[in-house]
Design an enzyme around this catalytic site. Structure first.
Site, PDB file in Angstrom:
ATOM      1  N   HIS A  95      33.926  18.903  61.451  1.00  0.00           N
ATOM      2  CA  HIS A  95      33.755  20.065  60.274  1.00  0.00           C
ATOM      3  C   HIS A  95      34.807  21.082  60.568  1.00  0.00           C
ATOM      4  O   HIS A  95      34.896  21.956  59.356  1.00  0.00           O
ATOM      5  CB  HIS A  95      32.337  20.549  60.151  1.00  0.00           C
ATOM      6  CG  HIS A  95      31.906  21.398  61.391  1.00  0.00           C
ATOM      7  ND1 HIS A  95      31.565  20.709  62.507  1.00  0.00           N
ATOM      8  CD2 HIS A  95      31.643  22.562  61.612  1.00  0.00           C
ATOM      9  CE1 HIS A  95      31.203  21.502  63.443  1.00  0.00           C
ATOM     10  NE2 HIS A  95      31.047  22.752  62.851  1.00  0.00           N
ATOM     11  N   ASP A  96      35.289  21.453  61.541  1.00  0.00           N
ATOM     12  CA  ASP A  96      36.265  22.735  61.958  1.00  0.00           C
ATOM     13  C   ASP A  96      37.799  22.352  61.896  1.00  0.00           C
ATOM     14  O   ASP A  96      38.393  23.094  62.654  1.00  0.00           O
ATOM     15  CB  ASP A  96      35.684  23.123  63.212  1.00  0.00           C
ATOM     16  CG  ASP A  96      34.622  24.022  63.209  1.00  0.00           C
ATOM     17  OD1 ASP A  96      34.172  24.531  62.097  1.00  0.00           O
ATOM     18  OD2 ASP A  96      33.631  24.217  64.052  1.00  0.00           O
TER      19      ASP A  96
ATOM     20  N   GLU B 213      29.489  21.890  72.494  1.00  0.00           N
ATOM     21  CA  GLU B 213      30.818  22.232  72.096  1.00  0.00           C
ATOM     22  C   GLU B 213      31.071  23.259  73.358  1.00  0.00           C
ATOM     23  O   GLU B 213      30.639  24.336  73.234  1.00  0.00           O
ATOM     24  CB  GLU B 213      30.672  23.059  70.823  1.00  0.00           C
ATOM     25  CG  GLU B 213      32.040  23.725  70.191  1.00  0.00           C
ATOM     26  CD  GLU B 213      31.931  24.797  69.095  1.00  0.00           C
ATOM     27  OE1 GLU B 213      32.663  24.606  68.261  1.00  0.00           O
ATOM     28  OE2 GLU B 213      30.798  25.251  68.828  1.00  0.00           O
TER      29      GLU B 213
ATOM     30  N   ASP C  86      22.374  20.173  64.418  1.00  0.00           N
ATOM     31  CA  ASP C  86      23.088  21.342  65.259  1.00  0.00           C
ATOM     32  C   ASP C  86      22.138  22.224  65.789  1.00  0.00           C
ATOM     33  O   ASP C  86      21.254  22.700  65.003  1.00  0.00           O
ATOM     34  CB  ASP C  86      24.084  21.688  64.057  1.00  0.00           C
ATOM     35  CG  ASP C  86      25.597  21.828  64.482  1.00  0.00           C
ATOM     36  OD1 ASP C  86      25.683  22.376  65.606  1.00  0.00           O
ATOM     37  OD2 ASP C  86      26.343  21.242  63.668  1.00  0.00           O
TER      38      ASP C  86
ATOM     39  N   ASP D  48      25.936  24.085  69.576  1.00  0.00           N
ATOM     40  CA  ASP D  48      27.192  24.861  68.973  1.00  0.00           C
ATOM     41  C   ASP D  48      27.492  25.944  70.124  1.00  0.00           C
ATOM     42  O   ASP D  48      26.588  26.462  70.612  1.00  0.00           O
ATOM     43  CB  ASP D  48      26.822  25.550  67.824  1.00  0.00           C
ATOM     44  CG  ASP D  48      27.790  26.444  67.215  1.00  0.00           C
ATOM     45  OD1 ASP D  48      28.648  25.874  66.650  1.00  0.00           O
ATOM     46  OD2 ASP D  48      27.554  27.677  66.994  1.00  0.00           O
TER      47      ASP D  48
END
Length: 575
Positions: A341-342, A266, A101, A208
């Site tokens: 994960h969100d 993202e 990440d 991210d």
């Protein structure tokens, strides 16, 4: 690169691991890198090609590692840099790539760069972050520089008493935004966050908040969309700023192009397909692909995600069609995912997590996702059909800063109105980020085999771990886990059709079933999914050729049936 050029990150399936919740090897209740290494053969056996490791960097953990205090070190409870090097080696020896990440919109307020930046207005690193003087309202009241709202509720500005200025934080106050306008800062980011790990052998990054680095000149106020409060949603201003594409080109030219990498960005708040294509065209390399969040955003409130409004199946179908089709005839590439994960768990979000339907729902979603064009992303636990936390858990059982902050602010704004409290809680029960972060369910022993800690895991284990776990599914031929393995194998076997094929939806206003075709050259497939618990009539779409059943998620189906059972999915090859 041409439209049809095949590269490893197009044909690969990615498996996302959340380090805190995957496997604890030390008995401290927290997952770690050696724990992940102990499960490498399980991951290989699943049939995935790439592992995406969520942040494992040194961090105070205000936002579960997305607040990084040192890019070149590992969060001590997770392990060491040497452990990550061992993970890279163990992945590579099994033919698996590893991506990390990349969190470079902001750092932790404990990062050495920010600590130095806040010592003085004259410090050399002051301009590495975004500092502004206060503005003053009526009666000389001190106010933030603008009305932007943080993603985690409240103002996006934090007052610093020491230097008498505000700093910008689009996320938590412990996550100050870096100033990408400063070329010295950018060079430091490239060296410390990117090249440090590429030299160690990582194969790329999930990037991210990739469209937030370039802020608009003057940092203007956002329009009022939530009357009654000062802070307003401002993503239309700070996403896709004027220098975004320039920054990403530079990142590739100076660092990424030296290595054989993949990048997946993202890309929130970017609904315009033409703009998305500007980020991912291979002839102007910025990103290899991006995540479009429309599918996981379904039903979210307009001013805050935790004001769940519900959605129709036709909404989901329209989203899938849009992002499956938008790369047609271009040199761009797309992604397929419905968990990370969100997000809440896909079985609970899009199908049914009731005991009688849970397994079939999980298999139907696996069937649908494995037939999608683009690089497929699978999140840990998705392969065994993990579901959202039970509805009787209270807000005290949740850990996530986003959910808790919104719950507290919404309840306070309403004067503790029970109706508001209940609606926010119901929204969190569907959308909360914690659902994906519950400990991985390995077996039916204490704390789901995730930890040997007698006090349990860092977060409450799901109540259903005894009935939903890896051990119970490994040797059960019709388990969700083995269905995923079968689907991932078929996806590879028919990769032209499923990974690279074109998409066409049928009967898109139907609120019960989802039927679509995949085509590549003369090859065709029809995918059929019943999104209800009731039997639904199935009429074959007008596609020329002989229908041959490739797979169904219901035992004993031969494909000739004109009725779909509850949550049944089928894939036909059309010859």
């Amino acid at each position: 690169m041409t439209v049809t050029e095949r590269v490893w990150w197009k044909d690969g399936t990615v498996y996302q691991i959340y380090p805190a919740s995957y496997k604890d090897s030390t008995g401290d209740g927290l997952g770690d890198i050696p724990g992940i290494i102990s499960k490498i053969d399980y991951i290989k056996d699943l049939g995935v090609d790439i592992v995406w490791l969520s942040p494992m960097y040194e961090s105070p953990q205000y936002d579960m590692g997305y607040d990084i205090s040192n890019y070149e070190a590992v969060h001590a409870p997770y392990g060491t840099v040497a452990d990550v090097e061992a993970l890279i080696s163990d992945c590579h020896s099994r033919g698996i790539r590893l991506i990390l990440d990349l969190v470079i919109n902001h750092t932790s307020d404990q990062h050495a760069w920010f600590k130095e930046s806040r010592t003085s207005k004259m410090n050399a690193k002051r301009d590495w972050y975004i500092w502004r003087p206060a503005r003053y309202g009526a009666e000389g009241r001190r106010m933030p520089p603008n009305n932007w709202r943080s993603f985690f509720s409240g103002s996006a500005w934090q007052w610093d008493e020491e230097t008498q200025e505000y700093y910008l934080h689009l996320f938590a106050e412990q996550q100050p935004d870096l100033n990408w306008e400063n070329p010295v800062t950018r060079k430091a980011i490239y060296d410390s966050a990117i090249e440090f790990w590429l030299k160690k052998g990582v194969d790329g990054f999930r990037v991210d908040t990739v469209n937030m680095y370039s802020k608009p000149p003057g940092l203007p106020d956002a329009p009022i969309s939530d009357p009654g409060v000062f802070e307003q949603p401002a993503s239309m201003l700070f996403c896709n700023g004027p220098r975004m594409h320039e920054f990403l080109r530079e990142m590739n030219q100076l660092v990424l192009n030296k290595y054989d990498t993949m990048t997946v960005g993202e890309l929130p708040h970017t609904p315009d397909t033409a703009h998305v294509l500007r980020y991912i065209g291979s002839n102007d390399r910025q990103l290899d692909m991006v995540f479009q969040f429309d599918i996981v955003d379904l039903g979210q409130g307009k001013t805050n995600k935790y004001q769940f409004e519900g959605y129709a199946l036709s909404d989901l179908k329209a989203v899938v069609e849009k992002w499956q089709s938008f790369i047609a005839g271009t040199d761009a590439w797309t992604t397929a995912f419905c968990e990370n994960h969100d997000q809440g768990r896909s079985v609970s979000r899009y199908a049914s997590d009731l005991p009688q339907w849970r397994e079939r729902s999980a298999k139907m979603l696996a069937l649908m996702m494995c037939a999608m064009t683009g690089t497929l992303f699978v999140y840990q636990g998705q392969e065994i059909g993990m579901i959202n936390a039970p509805k009787d858990w209270s807000i005290e059982d949740y850990k996530d800063i986003e959910s808790i902050n919104y719950y507290n602010s919404a309840v306070a704004r309403s004067g503790n109105d029970p109706a508001v409290r209940d609606h926010v809680m119901k929204s969190i029960q569907i959308l909360g980020r914690d659902h994906a972060r519950l400990p991985m369910q390995w077996d039916a022993t204490a704390y789901s085999g995730f930890t040997t800690n007698k006090n349990g895991a860092w977060m409450r284990t799901h109540d259903e771990y005894k009935s939903i776990n890896v051990a119970s599914q490994l040797n059960k031929s019709d388990s969700v886990l083995n269905f995923w393995k079968k689907m991932l194998s078929l996806r590879k076997e028919y990769k032209d059709l499923f990974i690279h094929g074109s998409f066409k939806g049928f009967d898109m206003t139907n609120e019960k079933t989802f039927v679509f075709a995949k085509a590549f050259g003369k090859d065709k497939a029809i995918v059929v999914c019943n999104f209800t618990a009731e039997e639904q009539k199935f009429e074959r779409p007008g596609v020329n050729g002989k229908f041959e059943l490739l797979i169904s998620n219901v035992e004993g189906v031969d494909g000739t049936e004109s009725v779909l059972k509850g949550y049944e999915g089928r894939v036909y090859l059309v010859n």
